[in-house]
Structures are given as C-alpha cells and as structure tokens.
Design a protein around this motif. Structure first.
Motif, PDB file in Angstrom:
ATOM      1  N   PRO A   1      62.213  31.126  -3.679  1.00 60.73           N
ATOM      2  CA  PRO A   1      60.816  31.273  -4.113  1.00 60.73           C
ATOM      3  C   PRO A   1      60.633  32.191  -5.318  1.00 60.73           C
ATOM      4  O   PRO A   1      59.733  31.963  -6.139  1.00 60.73           O
ATOM      5  CB  PRO A   1      60.121  31.861  -2.880  1.00 60.73           C
ATOM      6  N   ASN A   2      61.439  33.215  -5.405  1.00 55.19           N
ATOM      7  CA  ASN A   2      61.227  34.247  -6.416  1.00 55.19           C
ATOM      8  C   ASN A   2      62.002  34.018  -7.703  1.00 55.19           C
ATOM      9  O   ASN A   2      61.708  34.648  -8.723  1.00 55.19           O
ATOM     10  CB  ASN A   2      61.581  35.617  -5.831  1.00 55.19           C
ATOM     11  N   ASN A   3      62.974  33.107  -7.672  1.00 50.39           N
ATOM     12  CA  ASN A   3      63.823  32.918  -8.853  1.00 50.39           C
ATOM     13  C   ASN A   3      63.959  31.469  -9.312  1.00 50.39           C
ATOM     14  O   ASN A   3      64.655  31.197 -10.287  1.00 50.39           O
ATOM     15  CB  ASN A   3      65.228  33.475  -8.570  1.00 50.39           C
ATOM     16  N   CYS A   4      63.308  30.540  -8.615  1.00 48.05           N
ATOM     17  CA  CYS A   4      63.398  29.137  -9.037  1.00 48.05           C
ATOM     18  C   CYS A   4      62.664  28.942 -10.370  1.00 48.05           C
ATOM     19  O   CYS A   4      61.770  29.713 -10.733  1.00 48.05           O
ATOM     20  CB  CYS A   4      62.820  28.209  -7.974  1.00 48.05           C
ATOM     21  N   GLU A   5      63.041  27.910 -11.095  1.00 47.76           N
ATOM     22  CA  GLU A   5      62.371  27.580 -12.354  1.00 47.76           C
ATOM     23  C   GLU A   5      61.044  26.884 -12.060  1.00 47.76           C
ATOM     24  O   GLU A   5      60.980  25.981 -11.220  1.00 47.76           O
ATOM     25  CB  GLU A   5      63.261  26.655 -13.190  1.00 47.76           C
TER      26      GLU A   5
ATOM     27  N   ALA B   1      58.946  18.962  -6.671  1.00 48.97           N
ATOM     28  CA  ALA B   1      59.898  20.018  -6.313  1.00 48.97           C
ATOM     29  C   ALA B   1      61.282  19.412  -6.185  1.00 48.97           C
ATOM     30  O   ALA B   1      61.476  18.423  -5.471  1.00 48.97           O
ATOM     31  CB  ALA B   1      59.489  20.691  -5.006  1.00 48.97           C
ATOM     32  N   SER B   2      62.248  20.013  -6.890  1.00 47.27           N
ATOM     33  CA  SER B   2      63.622  19.525  -6.838  1.00 47.27           C
ATOM     34  C   SER B   2      64.548  20.721  -6.661  1.00 47.27           C
ATOM     35  O   SER B   2      64.114  21.762  -6.173  1.00 47.27           O
ATOM     36  CB  SER B   2      63.945  18.732  -8.105  1.00 47.27           C
ATOM     37  N   LYS B   3      65.774  20.573  -7.058  1.00 48.24           N
ATOM     38  CA  LYS B   3      66.775  21.596  -6.804  1.00 48.24           C
ATOM     39  C   LYS B   3      66.457  22.891  -7.554  1.00 48.24           C
ATOM     40  O   LYS B   3      66.741  23.029  -8.732  1.00 48.24           O
ATOM     41  CB  LYS B   3      68.158  21.059  -7.162  1.00 48.24           C
ATOM     42  N   ASN B   4      65.868  23.836  -6.840  1.00 52.43           N
ATOM     43  CA  ASN B   4      65.464  25.143  -7.365  1.00 52.43           C
ATOM     44  C   ASN B   4      64.557  25.016  -8.591  1.00 52.43           C
ATOM     45  O   ASN B   4      64.617  25.817  -9.517  1.00 52.43           O
ATOM     46  CB  ASN B   4      66.684  26.011  -7.693  1.00 52.43           C
ATOM     47  N   PHE B   5      63.681  24.021  -8.541  1.00 53.33           N
ATOM     48  CA  PHE B   5      62.805  23.727  -9.671  1.00 53.33           C
ATOM     49  C   PHE B   5      61.483  23.154  -9.172  1.00 53.33           C
ATOM     50  O   PHE B   5      61.464  22.316  -8.262  1.00 53.33           O
ATOM     51  CB  PHE B   5      63.486  22.723 -10.607  1.00 53.33           C
ATOM     52  N   VAL B   6      60.365  23.603  -9.762  1.00 54.40           N
ATOM     53  CA  VAL B   6      59.043  23.070  -9.417  1.00 54.40           C
ATOM     54  C   VAL B   6      58.301  22.754 -10.713  1.00 54.40           C
ATOM     55  O   VAL B   6      58.241  23.582 -11.629  1.00 54.40           O
ATOM     56  CB  VAL B   6      58.217  24.064  -8.577  1.00 54.40           C
ATOM     57  N   LEU B   7      57.735  21.555 -10.787  1.00 51.88           N
ATOM     58  CA  LEU B   7      56.872  21.147 -11.894  1.00 51.88           C
ATOM     59  C   LEU B   7      55.458  20.940 -11.349  1.00 51.88           C
ATOM     60  O   LEU B   7      55.266  20.217 -10.369  1.00 51.88           O
ATOM     61  CB  LEU B   7      57.383  19.839 -12.505  1.00 51.88           C
ATOM     62  N   VAL B   8      54.481  21.570 -11.996  1.00 53.83           N
ATOM     63  CA  VAL B   8      53.072  21.340 -11.673  1.00 53.83           C
ATOM     64  C   VAL B   8      52.436  20.665 -12.882  1.00 53.83           C
ATOM     65  O   VAL B   8      52.493  21.189 -13.998  1.00 53.83           O
ATOM     66  CB  VAL B   8      52.335  22.651 -11.349  1.00 53.83           C
ATOM     67  N   THR B   9      51.850  19.495 -12.658  1.00 55.28           N
ATOM     68  CA  THR B   9      51.256  18.753 -13.758  1.00 55.28           C
ATOM     69  C   THR B   9      49.942  18.124 -13.299  1.00 55.28           C
ATOM     70  O   THR B   9      49.543  18.258 -12.143  1.00 55.28           O
ATOM     71  CB  THR B   9      52.235  17.688 -14.300  1.00 55.28           C
ATOM     72  N   GLY B  10      49.256  17.449 -14.203  1.00 57.62           N
ATOM     73  CA  GLY B  10      47.988  16.832 -13.854  1.00 57.62           C
ATOM     74  C   GLY B  10      46.891  17.192 -14.830  1.00 57.62           C
ATOM     75  O   GLY B  10      47.147  17.683 -15.939  1.00 57.62           O
TER      76      GLY B  10
ATOM     77  N   GLN C   1      50.728  30.991  -7.677  1.00 61.87           N
ATOM     78  CA  GLN C   1      50.390  30.193  -6.496  1.00 61.87           C
ATOM     79  C   GLN C   1      51.629  29.463  -5.965  1.00 61.87           C
ATOM     80  O   GLN C   1      51.842  29.389  -4.750  1.00 61.87           O
ATOM     81  CB  GLN C   1      49.294  29.184  -6.835  1.00 61.87           C
ATOM     82  N   VAL C   2      52.435  28.921  -6.856  1.00 56.17           N
ATOM     83  CA  VAL C   2      53.651  28.223  -6.435  1.00 56.17           C
ATOM     84  C   VAL C   2      54.557  29.160  -5.656  1.00 56.17           C
ATOM     85  O   VAL C   2      55.015  28.834  -4.543  1.00 56.17           O
ATOM     86  CB  VAL C   2      54.397  27.634  -7.645  1.00 56.17           C
ATOM     87  N   ARG C   3      54.831  30.335  -6.217  1.00 59.00           N
ATOM     88  CA  ARG C   3      55.751  31.264  -5.550  1.00 59.00           C
ATOM     89  C   ARG C   3      55.168  31.763  -4.225  1.00 59.00           C
ATOM     90  O   ARG C   3      55.898  31.974  -3.248  1.00 59.00           O
ATOM     91  CB  ARG C   3      56.092  32.423  -6.483  1.00 59.00           C
TER      92      ARG C   3
END
Length: 379
Positions: A86-90, A45-54, A67-69
């Motif tokens: 939460p609703n508008n981040c990338e 999680a960074s500046k208005n950004f979330v990456l899910v990997t694995g 789930q992220v939001r």
C-alpha cells in the motif's frame, strides 16, 4: 428432476472489489466537498501498480493517490509478494473532465436528464428477511465473516483475497436447502492446511448456515486447487465494475450490464437500479407478490424513463394491472426525484462497494416505508 441454483461473492481483498472500493472512495471524497460532483472513476490494479482514470467535473480538490493508499491499507494488504504494497506501490492518476456533450443533457437548466442510456433491474424475493435470494445472501455472509475474523486475528494464516460460492437445492421451493459451499481463501505460504480448512468449515460455513436456519450437512469445497498463496492484484488484474452479478442479485435477476461503483447518482446505471430495488422490495414486503423484478430504461439527457416492465414470475397475489398501478402511483423514476427520494448526493458509496449493494438496512433504497400505502392494493 432436481433444481439447483448457484451464486458467488468475493471479499474486499479480491482485486476487482479492491478497485470498486477505490473508485467509490474517490467518489465519496468528491461528494463530501461537492454534492453535485460529476464522477465516473475507473480503477485498474495490477502487480504493485494502481491506475485511476475516468472523467470528473467538480469544484472539489481531492488527493486521489492518498485515497488509493488509504483503501489498500484498510483492506489489509501489506506486501507486494502476496498482493500489493500500500505504501510503496506505483500509482498513476489520469483524470479528465466530463464530456460537454454528456453534461449538456444532465445539467440542463430545465430538468436533470439521465447520464446515459441503458436498462436497469431491481429485484426482491421473500425467502430471506433481507428480501434477497438465499444463495447470494449466504455467499456475501461467508466472505464477510471470513474477512472480519481475519482482521481480528482469529482466522490464522488468512490473507485478504477470498471468494465464496453457494449452491442451493430448490427442488422443493418451499423448503430450499444448501447443497454445496465452496470457499477459496488466500493464505500464508507456511500454514497448517488441516487447521485452516477445519476453521473455515466450523467457524465460518456452519455458523453462517445456522444463522439462516438452514442445514449443515452440505458438501464442502475449500481451495480446490490445493493452494492459494498468490492473490489480490499480484495474482489477477483488478478492474472497477467487473463483479456486477456479485453486486446485484447473484444471477437470480437479469442485469442491464452497467456497473455501479465509481459513478455519481446522475448515472442511472446506479441510481435507477437502486430505485428499482426500492420499489421491488417494498411491493414484495407488502405482499403484492412473492418475487418481483422491475426493469427501467432511459435515454441519455431525458429525465423520465422510456419504459417500465414488471415480472412477478407467477407469484403475484393481485392482477398485474394492479401491480403496475401500485408502482406508478407510489414510486417516481424521474432522475432528479430518484436522487432526492433516496438522498443519493451524500458520500455513502464506499460502504456499497463490498458484500453487495442490496440487502443492507443502512441504505435508503432498502427502507420499507411504503408498506401501508401498498397494502391498500391487496383489497
């Protein structure tokens, strides 16, 4: 010579804990549909950004972005200017299937093997009713209470990102007391600093100390830099698994280095650490020692541990060969047995991802159901 020990904790709004909760929420969503899902989910999680990997191998269909939001909203972030929107981040989802080389050892037809190599530790001490050390238990309680009060609206000006740190004076080990409590709490830009800090001391620090029957004349530190407006992923990048000492024993016990969150129970980093805690806690509660640390090690693909080591720090009430006998006769560290005994295929993991994985009665690895059998070894 004075003897001090310090532990820290963080709130659910801390960027690393935010990532732990997202990873475990996704794990739970898979386990709800597929108890045999193989999940190794990492979040950034960074500046208005979330990456899910694995890597995930499962028959389940999960909307990971949803789930992220959901978790971002649950934690309480509302604005990209103070943390994350939460609703508008990338959000980017980059997931692949589990390596067939790993799957070969874990899901074989004969017996379930460990999902990785490594060593895990479990620990318990009789100084609190949770069998956790004072410093980490107090640190958890502080940020937990602060977060609850923020959500009810009682804690004015507070934002979700918080950290606590507790220094205990163990100079007299039979009568430890609090030396210093430090809290760093994110707050609104426009706030009353004196009112804010007075609330933290009078409504959070002192009640938590009193709840444990401890002193209230400790040194107080609140937001030492003088300001904490920018927080959450806006202030620092968050990563799954970066708070392993917060998650475990606050530094009182050794740690094998493997994180917990985002991993299904075939990953012994998680499941074996839970089993080691279960064994240590029951043996301490039964009176075999005042303090116990259990180490287990595994080889990938092998069902049984390579080694088991027990440390009682000189507090054992019976010889060490009796301690080993008690552990070996009452606890199984075979991977499949751990999962079955502790019922680890259920979607329980989101609740572990904040305020520590240990010391909470709701979890199976915290149950004290071996006391009658273990007390026999005292004779």
């Amino acid at each position: 010579m004075k003897n001090y020990f310090t532990s820290e904790s963080v709130s659910e709004g801390h960027p690393d804990k935010l990532c732990d909760q997202i990873s475990d929420a996704i794990l739970d969503a898979y386990l709800e549909q597929d108890p045999n899902a193989r999940v190794a989910c990492e979040t950034v999680a960074s500046k208005n950004f979330v990456l899910v990997t694995g890597e995930i191998s499962s028959s389940a269909k999960v909307d990971c972005e949803k789930q992220v939001r959901r978790i971002l909203n649950k934690v309480g972030y509302k604005d990209a200017n103070t943390g994350i929107d939460p609703n508008n981040c990338e959000i980017i989802i980059k997931l692949s299937k589990q390596s067939i080389d790993i799957a070969r050892g874990v899901d074989n037809d004969l017996e379930m093997g460990a999902g990785d190599q490594g060593m895990m530790f479990g620990y318990a001490v009789d100084e609190t009713d949770t069998y956790m050390p004072y410093s980490i238990q107090l640190a958890h309680d502080l940020v937990h209470m602060a977060s609850r009060l923020r959500k009810t609206g009682a804690f004015k000006y507070a934002q979700p990102d918080m950290k606590s740190q507790v220094t205990m004076n163990y100079t007299n080990p039979k009568n430890p007391h609090i030396s210093t409590i430090l809290m760093s709490v994110q707050h609104d830009e426009d706030y009353n600093q004196e009112e804010f800090e007075t609330f933290i001391k009078e409504n959070i620090m002192i009640p938590v100390a009193k709840n444990h029957g401890l002193n209230t004349d400790f040194k107080v530190l609140i937001n030492p830099t003088g300001k904490f407006v920018i927080g959450g992923p806006l202030g620092d990048v968050g990563l799954t698994g970066r708070k392993i000492i917060v998650d475990s024993y606050g530094g009182h016990a050794r740690h094998g280095g493997g994180a917990f969150s985002g991993k299904d129970p075939s990953k012994v980093d998680r499941s074996a650490a839970y089993m080691a805690r279960y064994a240590a806690k029951n043996m301490v509660a039964a009176g075999l020692a005042s303090k116990i640390e259990v180490q287990i090690s595994y080889a990938i693909g092998k069902p049984d541990p390579l080694s088991i080591f027990i440390e009682c720090f000189g507090t054992n009430k019976v010889p060490m060969d009796i301690i080993y006998k008690a552990l070996n006769e009452n606890f199984s560290f075979k991977v499949k047995n751990i999962i079955d005994i502790l019922d680890l295929t259920k979607p329980i993991y989101f609740r572990t991802a904040k305020y520590g994985h240990f010391g909470k009665k709701e979890f199976t690895w915290e149950k004290l159901d071996k006391l009658r059998e273990l007390k026999k070894y005292l004779k």
